[in-house]
Design a protein around this motif. Structure first.
Motif, PDB file in Angstrom:
ATOM      1  N   LEU A 239     -49.597   3.350   0.489  1.00 64.21           N
ATOM      2  CA  LEU A 239     -49.416   2.734  -0.828  1.00 64.21           C
ATOM      3  C   LEU A 239     -50.521   3.158  -1.793  1.00 64.21           C
ATOM      4  CD1 LEU A 239     -47.765   0.623  -2.482  1.00 64.21           C
ATOM      5  CD2 LEU A 239     -49.355  -1.109  -1.622  1.00 64.21           C
ATOM      6  N   ILE A 240     -50.125   3.579  -2.989  1.00 59.96           N
ATOM      7  CA  ILE A 240     -51.085   3.885  -4.050  1.00 59.96           C
ATOM      8  C   ILE A 240     -51.815   2.610  -4.439  1.00 59.96           C
ATOM      9  CG2 ILE A 240     -51.290   4.568  -6.481  1.00 59.96           C
ATOM     10  CD1 ILE A 240     -48.989   6.485  -6.070  1.00 59.96           C
ATOM     11  N   GLY A 241     -53.115   2.735  -4.671  1.00 58.95           N
ATOM     12  CA  GLY A 241     -53.913   1.578  -5.062  1.00 58.95           C
ATOM     13  C   GLY A 241     -54.602   0.923  -3.875  1.00 58.95           C
TER      14      GLY A 241
ATOM     15  N   GLY B 184     -56.633   3.885 -14.838  1.00 57.99           N
ATOM     16  CA  GLY B 184     -56.185   4.519 -13.601  1.00 57.99           C
ATOM     17  C   GLY B 184     -56.604   3.791 -12.334  1.00 57.99           C
TER      18      GLY B 184
ATOM     19  N   ARG C  21     -46.242   3.968  -8.721  1.00 65.38           N
ATOM     20  CA  ARG C  21     -45.107   4.865  -8.936  1.00 65.38           C
ATOM     21  C   ARG C  21     -45.015   5.304 -10.398  1.00 65.38           C
ATOM     22  NH1 ARG C  21     -40.545   1.960  -4.953  1.00 65.38           N
ATOM     23  NH2 ARG C  21     -41.651   2.450  -3.010  1.00 65.38           N
TER      24      ARG C  21
ATOM     25  N   THR D  92     -48.522  11.900  -4.859  1.00 70.40           N
ATOM     26  CA  THR D  92     -49.893  12.112  -5.343  1.00 70.40           C
ATOM     27  C   THR D  92     -50.814  12.635  -4.255  1.00 70.40           C
ATOM     28  OG1 THR D  92     -50.257   9.797  -4.768  1.00 70.40           O
ATOM     29  CG2 THR D  92     -49.779  10.289  -7.075  1.00 70.40           C
TER      30      THR D  92
ATOM     31  N   LEU E 270     -37.910   6.115  -7.448  1.00 70.24           N
ATOM     32  CA  LEU E 270     -38.766   5.176  -6.720  1.00 70.24           C
ATOM     33  C   LEU E 270     -39.193   4.027  -7.624  1.00 70.24           C
ATOM     34  CD1 LEU E 270     -40.950   7.696  -4.715  1.00 70.24           C
ATOM     35  CD2 LEU E 270     -39.169   6.201  -3.822  1.00 70.24           C
TER      36      LEU E 270
ATOM     37  N   ASN F 192     -44.743  -2.044  -8.967  1.00 67.35           N
ATOM     38  CA  ASN F 192     -45.410  -0.940  -8.275  1.00 67.35           C
ATOM     39  C   ASN F 192     -45.909   0.085  -9.293  1.00 67.35           C
ATOM     40  OD1 ASN F 192     -46.017   1.282  -6.590  1.00 67.35           O
ATOM     41  ND2 ASN F 192     -44.565   0.555  -5.064  1.00 67.35           N
ATOM     42  N   TRP F 193     -47.075  -0.188  -9.887  1.00 63.83           N
ATOM     43  CA  TRP F 193     -47.597   0.678 -10.950  1.00 63.83           C
ATOM     44  C   TRP F 193     -48.016   2.043 -10.416  1.00 63.83           C
ATOM     45  CZ3 TRP F 193     -52.594   2.124 -10.078  1.00 63.83           C
ATOM     46  CH2 TRP F 193     -53.350   1.315  -9.235  1.00 63.83           C
TER      47      TRP F 193
ATOM     48  N   ASN G   3     -36.620   1.422  -0.791  1.00 59.96           N
ATOM     49  CA  ASN G   3     -37.563   1.638  -1.879  1.00 59.96           C
ATOM     50  C   ASN G   3     -37.657   0.465  -2.846  1.00 59.96           C
ATOM     51  OD1 ASN G   3     -38.704   4.356  -1.465  1.00 59.96           O
ATOM     52  ND2 ASN G   3     -36.535   4.882  -1.376  1.00 59.96           N
TER      53      ASN G   3
ATOM     54  N   CYS H 295     -55.418   6.374  -3.486  1.00 57.66           N
ATOM     55  CA  CYS H 295     -55.116   7.018  -4.766  1.00 57.66           C
ATOM     56  C   CYS H 295     -55.247   5.974  -5.863  1.00 57.66           C
ATOM     57  CB  CYS H 295     -53.693   7.568  -4.715  1.00 57.66           C
ATOM     58  SG  CYS H 295     -53.175   8.383  -6.241  1.00 57.66           S
ATOM     59  N   PHE H 296     -55.860   6.338  -6.984  1.00 57.12           N
ATOM     60  CA  PHE H 296     -56.127   5.375  -8.055  1.00 57.12           C
ATOM     61  C   PHE H 296     -56.912   4.184  -7.526  1.00 57.12           C
ATOM     62  CE2 PHE H 296     -52.463   7.650  -9.923  1.00 57.12           C
ATOM     63  CZ  PHE H 296     -53.171   8.205 -10.967  1.00 57.12           C
ATOM     64  N   THR H 297     -57.980   4.518  -6.820  1.00 57.95           N
ATOM     65  CA  THR H 297     -58.859   3.498  -6.265  1.00 57.95           C
ATOM     66  C   THR H 297     -60.282   3.693  -6.782  1.00 57.95           C
ATOM     67  OG1 THR H 297     -59.056   4.948  -4.360  1.00 57.95           O
ATOM     68  CG2 THR H 297     -57.534   3.102  -4.169  1.00 57.95           C
TER      69      THR H 297
ATOM     70  N   ASP I  15     -40.669  -5.501  -7.791  1.00 59.36           N
ATOM     71  CA  ASP I  15     -41.970  -5.073  -7.274  1.00 59.36           C
ATOM     72  C   ASP I  15     -42.720  -4.319  -8.379  1.00 59.36           C
ATOM     73  OD1 ASP I  15     -44.108  -3.919  -5.957  1.00 59.36           O
ATOM     74  OD2 ASP I  15     -42.893  -2.541  -4.759  1.00 59.36           O
TER      75      ASP I  15
ATOM     76  N   TYR J 273     -39.605  -2.838   0.074  1.00 56.83           N
ATOM     77  CA  TYR J 273     -40.948  -2.644   0.603  1.00 56.83           C
ATOM     78  C   TYR J 273     -41.790  -1.867  -0.387  1.00 56.83           C
ATOM     79  CZ  TYR J 273     -37.943  -3.287   4.651  1.00 56.83           C
ATOM     80  OH  TYR J 273     -36.992  -3.748   5.518  1.00 56.83           O
ATOM     81  N   ALA J 274     -42.997  -2.298  -0.622  1.00 58.60           N
ATOM     82  CA  ALA J 274     -43.915  -1.513  -1.438  1.00 58.60           C
ATOM     83  C   ALA J 274     -44.354  -0.307  -0.628  1.00 58.60           C
ATOM     84  CB  ALA J 274     -45.121  -2.364  -1.832  1.00 58.60           C
ATOM     85  N   SER J 275     -44.291   0.853  -1.203  1.00 58.63           N
ATOM     86  CA  SER J 275     -44.761   2.069  -0.514  1.00 58.63           C
ATOM     87  C   SER J 275     -45.180   3.082  -1.549  1.00 58.63           C
ATOM     88  CB  SER J 275     -43.670   2.646   0.382  1.00 58.63           C
ATOM     89  OG  SER J 275     -42.556   3.014  -0.397  1.00 58.63           O
TER      90      SER J 275
ATOM     91  N   MET K  97     -40.054  10.364  -1.116  1.00 57.62           N
ATOM     92  CA  MET K  97     -40.887  10.976  -2.139  1.00 57.62           C
ATOM     93  C   MET K  97     -40.934  12.475  -1.919  1.00 57.62           C
ATOM     94  SD  MET K  97     -44.524   9.439  -3.223  1.00 57.62           S
ATOM     95  CE  MET K  97     -44.668   8.275  -4.555  1.00 57.62           C
TER      96      MET K  97
ATOM     97  N   LYS L  21     -53.694  12.833  -8.905  1.00 60.29           N
ATOM     98  CA  LYS L  21     -54.056  13.265  -7.559  1.00 60.29           C
ATOM     99  C   LYS L  21     -54.861  12.173  -6.867  1.00 60.29           C
ATOM    100  CE  LYS L  21     -54.544  18.047  -9.062  1.00 60.29           C
ATOM    101  NZ  LYS L  21     -53.125  18.409  -8.892  1.00 60.29           N
ATOM    102  N   ALA L  22     -54.584  11.982  -5.591  1.00 59.73           N
ATOM    103  CA  ALA L  22     -55.341  11.021  -4.803  1.00 59.73           C
ATOM    104  C   ALA L  22     -56.746  11.559  -4.526  1.00 59.73           C
ATOM    105  CB  ALA L  22     -54.611  10.753  -3.488  1.00 59.73           C
ATOM    106  N   ASN L  23     -57.662  10.650  -4.169  1.00 60.48           N
ATOM    107  CA  ASN L  23     -59.036  11.057  -3.873  1.00 60.48           C
ATOM    108  C   ASN L  23     -59.124  12.118  -2.781  1.00 60.48           C
ATOM    109  OD1 ASN L  23     -60.632   9.464  -5.750  1.00 60.48           O
ATOM    110  ND2 ASN L  23     -59.780   7.697  -4.675  1.00 60.48           N
TER     111      ASN L  23
ATOM    112  N   TYR M  44     -56.648   9.325 -15.060  1.00 66.01           N
ATOM    113  CA  TYR M  44     -57.636   8.317 -14.677  1.00 66.01           C
ATOM    114  C   TYR M  44     -58.156   7.533 -15.871  1.00 66.01           C
ATOM    115  CZ  TYR M  44     -57.216  10.027 -10.044  1.00 66.01           C
ATOM    116  OH  TYR M  44     -56.684  10.338  -8.814  1.00 66.01           O
TER     117      TYR M  44
END
Lengths: 385, 385
Positions: free
Chosen positions: B111-113, A336, A306, B220, A292, A303-304, B380, B76-78, A301, B383-385, B174, B48-50, A321
């Motif tokens: 999307l992460i972030g 993070g 990933r 994640t 990915l 895309n950090w 992949n 995730c990572f927010t 892109d 597109y951002a995903s 993924m 791991k996402a929130n 994090y």
């Protein structure tokens, strides 16, 4: 000049009909002495080609007088007939060079499963033809004869204080570590003891070829060989020699990366702030093998997310994090979380830099990889290799 | 009917504006009891996402009354703002349902972030809207609202002896293991003890979702949840329940495989003759993650050499020169050498079978994967995903 740049080496490359294109496909490199020191590292894949099985026996006494290499067929998984072909190749070279077959390394590259009667006849004839045309400026011809999907022949020369190192490499895909990841022959006229040559080669490949991970796929035929003949009469300063050898291996590794099948970006992944070098390598490799991430770079892109998802799968010591990520010198992720906007990152140049700071220690490592492109899929789906 | 097929469950799916397409993007599943047993498995990614961090706390007491799921943003990572969003989502659902926030699981995908103020406002509004439209036949709407790059909603229902299991899944890329590899909610009106539910879920996911390895990339945000309310009044035969649950999970896993991003082949890798199941899984996964093999299948090329090169990198117990390989029922490799000619293999059907017999033991395992295609690279990279 590649492998014939140092004194006392001869080489040749000839067309023996193994390649359907009629291009050169058999190479021979001969060490004319006075010393016949050899060192080699091999693929760590347990599925080993016949030339690997043979060469691992040859290298045991650290004496090598010649290397015979062919493209156009891997002679891997070809049964005992295939092993006999390798053996006969070494015997043929030994007879013509008046040396022992036990001092002749054999390397093959090409399609796995290729190694029938026709292959054997062509390899033996090519070996004879190549030995008949050996010359002290045959290094470039040899480099061309080991090319497979390579678009350019890859050679390098480094001058030391009274001695020289020369090298040739082939490799354009299936680049992954396991000590060696390609066919490489390196020659030097420096006067080295066998254990010095072995240690220097292992140290150099460990941080160069072994950190080139283009597609995560490990080959069955990989071999990196160092031949040292002492023809310069100079016992080198070992630190200087090791440094020069590492530089030459890195130069060849970068050339392999730049010629990776279908790639549109050469990606340098620098991992900093790791607790250990091993952690840094593991983290870098997890990103280098993440399809990915590699497809995102192809699409320009940044895309950090990933990157973080990839490194989160490792067992390296760090807090996901508390990681910073830069792409082409723009910090896109701090601790993070998002930092500079993705629009600030220009990924259009072929040379791409990714820096990951784990903020956990002082160790670092750099992994070289490529992006995942349409051309990669095309080259590896449309042609058997 | 998906998650509302069993008695005592309600669900809804609504469009809250998270997806730019205006399609449904927030789903809620509510367990109306009488029992509120919950079990869940999560991504083993350390990044791991929130919602994962939140849900791992919620599941600790094995009591779950509701699940809120959103597509259109992974949260995730927010940072801590993102975690507060997850927390507020659970609080909002709890307030409206008159339950405890500590019994509300939250799942996010996208999307992460992504997880700013706008995201938060839309998720909270969507949660309110979905709860207002909860119904006993809302399962299909919920399944649609969790889709991301999925081309079809994925649901399954299994009838037991007086009880029912229903499930919905999202996932189209993924796909890699780490217990869970996607968002899945499974409901049942069987009367299960918490530890029974937990054990049944772990056993079922371990040989189904955990053996789906489309692209080796671990997410994640992955979570598979089982809700059991005992509304049928039936204590199931545990063997029968476990078998039915495994069957439902396998059905959903096959649907995820069939919808994998850009894939043109669904590849079933069966590894036989292994010394242990763990060895069989390791061998199967090494092939499933080998880009060269996956590209060859895309090109309808029965390149068994790439299979042997891939499995040679594992530490499983076997002799690479004593392995048999079948592709679509044609034995292309016997004892590590060529068998039937490649022309005999027809790889044009989407369903592709690879059988690897290690000839070393009695254990086996099956891994599901896909090929590596131009469309995978396109989806992949573009597109951002």
């Amino acid at each position: 000049m590649s492998v014939t740049a140092p004194a006392g080496f001869e080489a040749a490359g000839v067309a023996a009909g193994l390649k359907s294109t009629g291009k050169p496909d058999v190479a021979v490199v001969v060490n004319r002495g006075p010393r016949k020191v050899g060192a080699a590292v091999f693929t760590s894949n347990r599925a080993k080609a016949n030339p690997i099985i043979w060469s691992q026996q040859v290298i045991a006494d650290r004496v090598v007088e010649a290397v015979v290499l062919n493209s156009g067929g891997a002679n891997c998984f070809t049964g005992s007939f295939g092993f006999q072909t390798t053996h006969q190749t070494a015997e043929k070279a030994a007879e013509l060079l008046d040396i022992s077959a036990g001092d002749v390394l054999v390397c093959s590259t090409g399609l796995i499963g290729t190694g029938d009667e026709v292959f054997r006849a062509k390899v033996l004839a090519g070996t004879e033809q190549a030995i008949a045309t050996l010359s002290a400026d045959g290094g470039d011809a040899a480099a061309q004869a080991i090319m497979t999907t390579d678009t350019v022949a890859k050679t390098a020369v480094v001058q030391g204080d009274g001695w020289t190192i020369g090298g040739m490499a082939k490799g354009a895909g299936m680049l992954a570590p396991g000590l060696a990841t390609m066919l490489v022959v390196v020659t030097t006229d420096a006067d080295l003891e066998p254990l010095e040559a072995d240690a220097a080669l292992r140290a150099a490949t460990g941080t160069t070829f072994d950190r080139l991970d283009s597609d995560g796929c490990m080959s069955t035929n990989d071999q990196v060989t160092l031949l040292a003949n002492g023809a310069s009469g100079v016992k080198p300063d070992l630190d200087a020699f090791r440094s020069a050898l590492r530089g030459l291996c890195q130069e060849l590794a970068v050339k392999l990366q730049g010629d990776a099948e279908g790639a549109s970006h050469d990606i340098t992944i620098e991992v900093r702030g790791a607790v250990s070098e091993q952690d840094a390598v593991e983290v870098g490799r997890s990103v280098a093998r993440n399809n990915l991430f590699k497809a995102a770079i192809f699409g320009n892109d940044p895309n950090w997310g990933r990157v973080l998802a990839a490194i989160g799968t490792t067992s390296a010591q760090f807090d996901p994090y508390d990681v910073d990520v830069w792409m082409n010198d723009v910090r896109v992720c701090t601790a993070g979380g998002p930092d500079r906007p993705r629009e600030d990152v220009d990924l259009t140049p072929r040379a791409t830099n990714l820096v990951i700071d784990l903020r956990s220690g002082e160790a670092s490592a750099t992994i070289l990889t490529n992006d995942l492109t349409h051309d990669y899929v095309h080259e590896n789906s449309a042609y058997a290799s």
